[in-house]
Enzyme design. Structure first.
Site, PDB file in Angstrom:
ATOM      1  N   ASP A 104       0.798  -1.238   0.000  1.00  0.00           N
ATOM      2  CA  ASP A 104       0.000   0.000   0.000  1.00  0.00           C
ATOM      3  C   ASP A 104       0.829   1.287   0.000  1.00  0.00           C
ATOM      4  O   ASP A 104       0.274   2.385  -0.144  1.00  0.00           O
ATOM      5  CB  ASP A 104      -0.981   0.004   1.191  1.00  0.00           C
ATOM      6  CG  ASP A 104      -0.289  -0.203   2.550  1.00  0.00           C
ATOM      7  OD1 ASP A 104       0.855   0.251   2.719  1.00  0.00           O
ATOM      8  OD2 ASP A 104      -0.910  -0.834   3.435  1.00  0.00           O
ATOM      9  N   HIS A 119       6.791  -7.288  -1.488  1.00  0.00           N
ATOM     10  CA  HIS A 119       5.751  -7.723  -2.435  1.00  0.00           C
ATOM     11  C   HIS A 119       5.386  -6.672  -3.474  1.00  0.00           C
ATOM     12  O   HIS A 119       4.388  -6.825  -4.176  1.00  0.00           O
ATOM     13  CB  HIS A 119       4.499  -8.169  -1.657  1.00  0.00           C
ATOM     14  CG  HIS A 119       4.719  -9.404  -0.836  1.00  0.00           C
ATOM     15  ND1 HIS A 119       3.875  -9.824   0.156  1.00  0.00           N
ATOM     16  CD2 HIS A 119       5.711 -10.324  -0.869  1.00  0.00           C
ATOM     17  CE1 HIS A 119       4.328 -10.942   0.705  1.00  0.00           C
ATOM     18  NE2 HIS A 119       5.457 -11.258   0.109  1.00  0.00           N
TER      19      HIS A 119
HETATM   20  P1  OAD Z   1      -2.706 -11.148   7.238  1.00  0.00           P
HETATM   21  O1  OAD Z   1      -4.069 -10.624   6.894  1.00  0.00           O
HETATM   22  O2  OAD Z   1      -2.409 -12.585   7.001  1.00  0.00           O
HETATM   23  O3  OAD Z   1      -2.400 -10.891   8.798  1.00  0.00           O
HETATM   24  C1  OAD Z   1      -2.625  -9.647   9.420  1.00  0.00           C
HETATM   25  C2  OAD Z   1      -2.250  -9.808  10.893  1.00  0.00           C
HETATM   26  O4  OAD Z   1      -2.399  -8.540  11.532  1.00  0.00           O
HETATM   27  C3  OAD Z   1      -3.155 -10.782  11.672  1.00  0.00           C
HETATM   28  O5  OAD Z   1      -2.330 -11.610  12.478  1.00  0.00           O
HETATM   29  C4  OAD Z   1      -4.034  -9.861  12.519  1.00  0.00           C
HETATM   30  O6  OAD Z   1      -4.371 -10.462  13.764  1.00  0.00           O
HETATM   31  C5  OAD Z   1      -3.123  -8.690  12.742  1.00  0.00           C
HETATM   32  N1  OAD Z   1      -3.778  -7.398  12.972  1.00  0.00           N
HETATM   33  C6  OAD Z   1      -4.961  -6.939  12.469  1.00  0.00           C
HETATM   34  N2  OAD Z   1      -5.189  -5.686  12.850  1.00  0.00           N
HETATM   35  C7  OAD Z   1      -4.126  -5.306  13.607  1.00  0.00           C
HETATM   36  C8  OAD Z   1      -3.752  -4.104  14.286  1.00  0.00           C
HETATM   37  N3  OAD Z   1      -4.519  -3.026  14.267  1.00  0.00           N
HETATM   38  N4  OAD Z   1      -2.566  -4.089  14.943  1.00  0.00           N
HETATM   39  C9  OAD Z   1      -1.770  -5.189  14.979  1.00  0.00           C
HETATM   40  N5  OAD Z   1      -2.064  -6.339  14.372  1.00  0.00           N
HETATM   41  C10 OAD Z   1      -3.218  -6.409  13.685  1.00  0.00           C
HETATM   42  O7  OAD Z   1      -1.659 -10.209   6.499  1.00  0.00           O
HETATM   43  P2  OAD Z   1      -0.110 -10.447   6.209  1.00  0.00           P
HETATM   44  O8  OAD Z   1       0.549 -11.186   7.325  1.00  0.00           O
HETATM   45  O9  OAD Z   1       0.449  -9.128   5.812  1.00  0.00           O
HETATM   46  O10 OAD Z   1       0.901 -11.715   0.079  1.00  0.00           O
HETATM   47  O11 OAD Z   1      -0.174 -11.375   4.936  1.00  0.00           O
HETATM   48  C11 OAD Z   1       1.044 -11.766   4.354  1.00  0.00           C
HETATM   49  C12 OAD Z   1       0.911 -11.876   2.877  1.00  0.00           C
HETATM   50  O12 OAD Z   1      -0.154 -12.780   2.568  1.00  0.00           O
HETATM   51  C13 OAD Z   1       0.498 -10.600   2.160  1.00  0.00           C
HETATM   52  O13 OAD Z   1       1.576  -9.764   1.870  1.00  0.00           O
HETATM   53  C14 OAD Z   1      -0.120 -11.120   0.925  1.00  0.00           C
HETATM   54  C15 OAD Z   1      -0.994 -12.145   1.582  1.00  0.00           C
HETATM   55  O14 OAD Z   1      -1.593 -13.032   0.813  1.00  0.00           O
HETATM   56  C16 OAD Z   1       0.708 -11.760  -1.253  1.00  0.00           C
HETATM   57  O15 OAD Z   1      -0.238 -11.243  -1.798  1.00  0.00           O
HETATM   58  C17 OAD Z   1       1.798 -12.509  -1.959  1.00  0.00           C
END
Ligand code: OAD
Length: 244
Positions: A104, A119
């Site tokens: 983003d 990414h």
């Molecule tokens: P996820 O959606 O898998 O995880 C987001 C994490 O943030 C979760 O563990 C939530 O509990 C936590 N969370 C949500 N709101 C929050 C807040 N306000 N403060 C702290 N934590 C919070 O997203 P990513 O881990 O970024 O890849 O996903 C990894 C990759 O999978 C992405 O980059 C994307 C996706 O598919 C590709 O597209 C290749």
């Protein structure tokens, strides 16, 4: 104000080389839906069903509509206190690397400087066939998907599941994780590799590993400090402890 363990504040103050990994959770408070959350129009799809070459080849219009939806959101949102706290942290440390899985661009907009975007960036596009890059927007709601002059389909210029991450960016991220004496993992479900292995690499090299997340992840039990809660609330308190 939230209590942060004194020992963590001391570790933060002593650290010289800091690496940070962020995921969708840090942008959630800006209004960008996470990938594995339950909210949003697109939550019925798993990211692995939309963010792949096969999904694009099978149904490019569907994939473009998902990206267009996400681009529209990114266009309208602003960085939040979590992003800005990391900008402040970067000023404090002699070596600081911000590794993000987010596409983003909010870290850049907040003012962070040494960023590794693993990414890519959602606002960029490229030709599926010849690789030519485009930074303009396309209106995929009203019609067909965009095509390049060469005839190839244009796709978002982000890394999809099954694709290689840009080598220079990935190497920089691994080096930062290996060298770090303190590693922060923020708002990532810690499920998607290679990014998910970075805190474990740091841990193997004796870094202090700190997690900030709303929910438990595979890293939680391994982290030296696990701070459950919102990044936009916890990170400013960490910075306050560090600089105050
Ligand atoms: P996820 O959606 O898998 O995880 C987001 C994490 O943030 C979760 O563990 C939530 O509990 C936590 N969370 C949500 N709101 C929050 C807040 N306000 N403060 C702290 N934590 C919070 O997203 P990513 O881990 O970024 O890849 O996903 C990894 C990759 O999978 C992405 O980059 C994307 C996706 O598919 C590709 O597209 C290749």
């Amino acid at each position: 104000m939230r209590e942060i363990p004194e020992e963590l504040i001391n570790r933060l103050k002593e650290a010289k080389k800091v690496a940070v990994l962020t995921g969708a959770g840090i942008s959630a408070e800006s209004g960008v839906p996470t990938f594995r959350g339950k909210e949003g129009l697109w939550s019925k799809f798993r990211p692995e069903e939309l963010a792949t070459v096969d999904a694009f080849l099978d149904n490019p219009k569907l994939v473009w509509e998902w990206y267009q939806y996400r681009r529209d959101i990114v266009d309208q949102v602003e960085p939040n206190p979590g992003h800005y706290a990391l900008v402040e942290m970067e000023k404090y440390y002699p070596e600081f690397a911000l590794i993000t899985q987010n596409v983003d661009g909010l870290h850049r907009r907040a003012g962070s400087r040494n960023i590794y975007e693993l990414h890519g960036n959602i606002m960029l596009s490229k030709c599926f066939d010849c690789g030519k890059t485009f930074d303009g927007d396309f209106d995929v709601k009203s019609g067909d998907i965009p095509h390049c002059e060469c005839g190839g389909k244009i796709r978002p210029d982000v890394v999809w599941f099954g694709e290689l991450l840009p080598a220079a960016v990935l190497n920089g991220a691994f080096q930062a994780a290996e060298a770090a004496d303190l590693f922060l993992s923020i708002g990532t479900s810690a499920l998607v590799h290679p990014a998910a292995s970075l805190p474990f690499i740091a841990r193997r090299n004796d870094a202090c590993v700190v997690e900030v997340n709303l929910d438990p992840t595979p890293l939680t039990a391994e982290a030296d400090f696990s701070l459950p809660g919102k990044a936009g609330e916890i990170l400013p308190v960490l910075v306050e402890g560090l600089t105050g």
